[in-house]
Design an enzyme around this catalytic site. Sequence first.
Site, short mmCIF file in Angstrom:
data_model
loop_
_atom_site.label_atom_id
_atom_site.label_comp_id
_atom_site.label_asym_id
_atom_site.label_seq_id
_atom_site.Cartn_x
_atom_site.Cartn_y
_atom_site.Cartn_z
N CYS A 277 -56.50 -7.70 69.04
CA CYS A 277 -55.12 -8.14 69.05
C CYS A 277 -54.97 -9.42 68.23
CB CYS A 277 -54.56 -8.42 70.44
SG CYS A 277 -54.78 -7.08 71.60
N ARG B 137 -55.87 -6.80 62.99
CA ARG B 137 -56.54 -6.98 64.28
C ARG B 137 -56.12 -5.94 65.32
NH1 ARG B 137 -58.85 -11.94 64.68
NH2 ARG B 137 -58.82 -11.84 66.94
N TRP C 120 -54.17 -4.20 69.97
CA TRP C 120 -55.17 -3.13 69.98
C TRP C 120 -55.47 -2.89 71.46
CZ3 TRP C 120 -60.41 -2.46 71.40
CH2 TRP C 120 -61.02 -1.32 70.87
N ASN D 47 -54.78 -12.32 73.71
CA ASN D 47 -55.83 -11.55 73.05
C ASN D 47 -57.09 -11.74 73.87
OD1 ASN D 47 -57.67 -10.39 71.23
ND2 ASN D 47 -57.93 -12.32 70.14
N GLY D 48 -57.72 -10.63 74.29
CA GLY D 48 -58.95 -10.74 75.08
C GLY D 48 -58.86 -9.81 76.28
N GLU E 256 -74.07 3.24 55.39
CA GLU E 256 -72.81 2.55 55.14
C GLU E 256 -71.81 3.50 54.47
OE1 GLU E 256 -71.22 0.17 56.03
OE2 GLU E 256 -69.73 -0.21 54.50
N LYS F 157 -68.16 4.43 56.15
CA LYS F 157 -66.89 4.22 55.46
C LYS F 157 -66.12 5.52 55.38
CE LYS F 157 -66.77 1.06 55.30
NZ LYS F 157 -67.18 -0.27 55.62
N GLU G 9 -64.75 6.66 58.78
CA GLU G 9 -63.79 5.69 59.29
C GLU G 9 -62.39 5.90 58.70
OE1 GLU G 9 -65.16 1.85 58.10
OE2 GLU G 9 -63.92 0.80 59.54
N HIS H 267 -86.29 16.92 59.25
CA HIS H 267 -86.72 16.86 60.65
C HIS H 267 -85.59 17.22 61.63
CE1 HIS H 267 -90.62 15.34 59.53
NE2 HIS H 267 -90.04 14.41 58.78
N LYS I 38 -59.89 -4.55 62.89
CA LYS I 38 -60.89 -5.23 62.07
C LYS I 38 -61.81 -6.11 62.88
CE LYS I 38 -61.79 -7.00 57.64
NZ LYS I 38 -62.58 -5.80 57.31
#
Length: 604
Positions: A2, A27, A74, A100-101, A479, A483, A486, A502, A599
């Site tokens: 947030c 955020r 968020w 926020n939290g 990575e 990406k 996402e 394997h 983010k």
Amino acid sequence: MCGIIARVGDGDAIRKLVSGLENLEYRGYDSAGVAVQNGSGISVYKRSGQVSELKDALVGSVPNGKVGIGHTRWSTHGPPTDENAHPHTSQTDEVAVVHNGIIENYAELKATLSDAGHEFTSDTDTEVIPHLFEYYLEDADDIAEAFRKTVRDLEGSYAVAALVDDVHAIYAARQGSPLILGLDDDEYYLASDVPAFLDHTDDVVYLEDGDVVVVEPNGVTLTDLAGARIDRDVERVDWDPEEAGKGEYDHYMLKEIHTQPNALSNTIEGRIQGDEVHLESFPEGTFDDVEDVHLVACGTSYHAAMYCQQQLADAGIRAQAYRASEYVDANPGPVSGETLVVAVTQSGETADTLGALRQAKEAGAQVVTVTNVVGSTAARTADEALFIRAGPEIGVAATKTFSSQAVTLSLLAIRLAEDVPGASPPDDVATLLDDVYDLPEHVDNVLKTSDARAIAESYIDSQSYFFIGRGLNNAVAKEGALKFKEITYEHAEGFASGELKHGPLALVTPDTPVFTLFDGAGDGKTLKNAEEAQARGAPIVAVASEDHSGVDVADDHLAIPDTHPVWAGLLANVQLQLVSYHAAQLLGRPIDKPRNLAKSVTVE
Ligand code: F6R
């Protein structure tokens, strides 16, 4: 997660709050809201969805007020509905709060307040805060003390800002979530991050855990939780507001991919002299007593940590990259004063990484953070900070910060190899350092000539996307897959190329393109692994230099300039960033704000 913002000053607050929220949307973007104080009550406007929806709702009914708070969410407790959007208000609407939290003891507080007759209208943990504040205001002479009492009752993490009806002030506090005070000539801001008010001021105070601040039109009072006055330094941030905007690009992600040459030049600047690395806080001998290195990080930063681990191991240093969320629970083995723990975090606010960092510090390790954000919690908690200097990154998907992290960590690996007893830098360190100067130009070249759009179009109907690489490119493959999944929402996996046979090979079909990364180290084996997939029908996309033997075998090719193997993976990564971007665009995804993500992940 947030983002929160608050503003006190002359003139109307609402426009500035909303534009601050737009800059904080990275955020979280599940819902947004603002509240202003205008002498005739507190006006609250909030909507589920993005800030643009709040903006639409405000057209024609803009409330006046010089003092206000805002929030972009968020979700953690309760779905993203209008009711659960912040600001939340108290029983009589005397108090409005943004937070926020996570308030861990909200259930107990809610039960106590419910017994006292308070009624709640949302599913959030936050709603207990305005109710509790109002409860303490009932017999309070001093509003600030009632606020401190409220905050003292909260367990968990918070950056919180509150308005009280008819009072031209903001009451705010921080514990475990970022909160920064911005000071202009005739107005004050509080926000989760600097871009929220960078258009107005670059003079800031980074609040610390336990700080309580009362912001009034004529000044700021800073105390601890008990009410004792404290002082904090005013610092100047050197981020340019222009840099934080989207400019000519359709998306922040595209802009951030394209500004990598500049970001990398900044990362490198002044850090190499001849064939030696000079890192500002780490003069020769700094790491003389280091015996082993733990790298802790999450997501993309973890991939950068893997990139570094491999280089440390090659230099003869005992090193291990840990996912920060696992580090705090799993036993990472002995940590002593001779252990160097490197917390890699773009934002410097990731709760999992901060948890690992704090745990390592308590265990007596030397703790360094590699971060992008000066003044972040990581930078202030670690013994030393090494900045990646990538500039603000707004797109939720990390791009330029990965490149800058990987380069910074590679330089740190060389610095460590020079100091740690028994270790030594690579034999070709002079060539390696020489080639890093060319990296910005090589990235520029990739950006100008990339066939990523055509490749994305060719494979857009695939069922799954695989990325394989060996050594350093194992990290890049992972990575690339992160990406891709996402921002496209398609299934993608990254593997060490030798691992394919394997198990994962069972998934390979003509509908699973395998992006194969070649960097000039161990490529023969990687080529064999690609051929094994190709024999099962998978199309191979080689990410390699023009004259690489893998290109003849592959079905398609993404070209990277010839360079040292340590930097080749970073060029391959730029190609993969572009493939992900174009695939996401072809699929019509909201590239800068992928669903369910944010983010800065400030929850564990
Ligand atoms: C992926 C991404 C995340 C972050 C992770 C850690 O594109 O951005 O995986 O890398 O949440 O964030 P920081 O680096 O801020 O600690």
